[in-house]
Design an enzyme around this catalytic site. Sequence first.
Site, mmCIF file in Angstrom:
data_model
loop_
_atom_site.group_PDB
_atom_site.id
_atom_site.type_symbol
_atom_site.label_atom_id
_atom_site.label_comp_id
_atom_site.label_asym_id
_atom_site.label_seq_id
_atom_site.Cartn_x
_atom_site.Cartn_y
_atom_site.Cartn_z
ATOM 1 N N GLU A 87 33.200 -71.130 16.455
ATOM 2 C CA GLU A 87 32.744 -70.216 17.514
ATOM 3 C C GLU A 87 32.293 -68.943 16.795
ATOM 4 O OE1 GLU A 87 35.843 -68.773 20.142
ATOM 5 O OE2 GLU A 87 34.403 -68.089 21.661
ATOM 6 N N ASP A 96 35.666 -69.091 29.967
ATOM 7 C CA ASP A 96 36.461 -68.115 30.734
ATOM 8 C C ASP A 96 35.576 -67.546 31.849
ATOM 9 O OD1 ASP A 96 38.999 -67.774 28.905
ATOM 10 O OD2 ASP A 96 37.275 -67.699 27.554
HETATM 11 N N1 ADE Z 1 40.910 -68.043 24.502
HETATM 12 C C1 ADE Z 1 40.265 -67.909 25.665
HETATM 13 N N2 ADE Z 1 38.949 -67.955 25.471
HETATM 14 C C2 ADE Z 1 38.742 -68.136 24.148
HETATM 15 C C3 ADE Z 1 37.608 -68.285 23.333
HETATM 16 N N3 ADE Z 1 36.365 -68.256 23.816
HETATM 17 N N4 ADE Z 1 37.784 -68.452 22.003
HETATM 18 C C4 ADE Z 1 39.012 -68.469 21.492
HETATM 19 N N5 ADE Z 1 40.112 -68.346 22.219
HETATM 20 C C5 ADE Z 1 39.991 -68.186 23.541
HETATM 21 ZN ZN ZN Z 2 37.577 -71.438 24.664
#
Ligand code: ADE
Ligand code: ZN
Length: 330
Positions: A197, A276
């Site tokens: 990410e 999220d």
């Molecule tokens: N916890 C909640 N959202 C997250 C994300 N996008 N990356 C890592 N941890 C998370």
């Molecule tokens: Zn996530």
Amino acid sequence: MKTWLRDLPKVELHLHIEGSLEPELMFTLAERNGVSLPYATVDEARAAYDFKDLQSFLDLYYQGMGVLHTEQDFFDLAMDYFSRAAAEGVVHVELSFDPQAHMSRGVALSVPFAGLERAMREAENRWDMTSALIMSFLRDRSADEAMAVLEQAAPYHAQIAAVGLDSAELGNPPSKFAAVFERAKALGLPRVAHAGEEGPATYILEALDVLDVCRIDHGVACLQDEALVARLRDVQMPLTVCPLSNVRLKVVETMTAHPLPAMLDKGLKVTINSDDPAYFGGGVLDNFIACADAFDWDRETFKALAANAIDVAFMPEPRRAELQQRLASG
Ligand code: ADE
Ligand code: ZN
């Protein structure tokens, strides 16, 4: 296109249930539990959701979930999300939760398990929405703590579809959790992990080779390494990509600059998810619509993406066949 996308039977594989906490419910629960919030109004909370990176989001995410105290709070949180997801055409969801973020506030492990489980049953009864639960470990805390939670969760192992790994990625490589994931494997628990990410492609390699995951959450950094892309394609490793999240956390500059089209062109097993939704501007339908606006994809492309998610979801085979049939006939 928007109506068609709403009616497409969608499966969401990457959803942090704590990240579905809308400011309205946050205020309700804050009042219920006597928690004070750093915002005067719902609008003020939303205005604060302007992130420069993953950590700046995580700071508000952990603060926001501080209103969750009781089983009823977790039930209300999940039902709030499920009702929105049902209206968006989501037919199955795999929700992850972060037990350590609650236990460290004095909330017993049994509390989220009970509240989320009750909501999952209710969603199936009310909307025919199936679901699976993923218990995630916080990678910016110690491996020993994760191991202790895994053992403490023994009474609930039958309730979880997989274990996961999330939170601050940089400096917390998958290999830090080798022993925890080895133990999960020995217990017969499937494994998934956030990788690539904000972190580099090497973290994706570690998630595959050290954690033996069956799914990579995000994985967009794989494009840094052509050999890794070929490997992910050859084994059709599922990647749960979250485009609006990537824009809001500045992983990519804009939706049109998102590597999703390149990932599809390379034959990767991509799915679209919301991550999220309360913090990143919408649920899975909003993510599909944002892709439609940015990439001008046709219906077949969206159907292929929806089919990918059904293919790799943690669900019984008859349910998988039913959903593939529904998708094909739509
Ligand atoms: N916890 C909640 N959202 C997250 C994300 N996008 N990356 C890592 N941890 C998370
Ligand atoms: Zn996530």
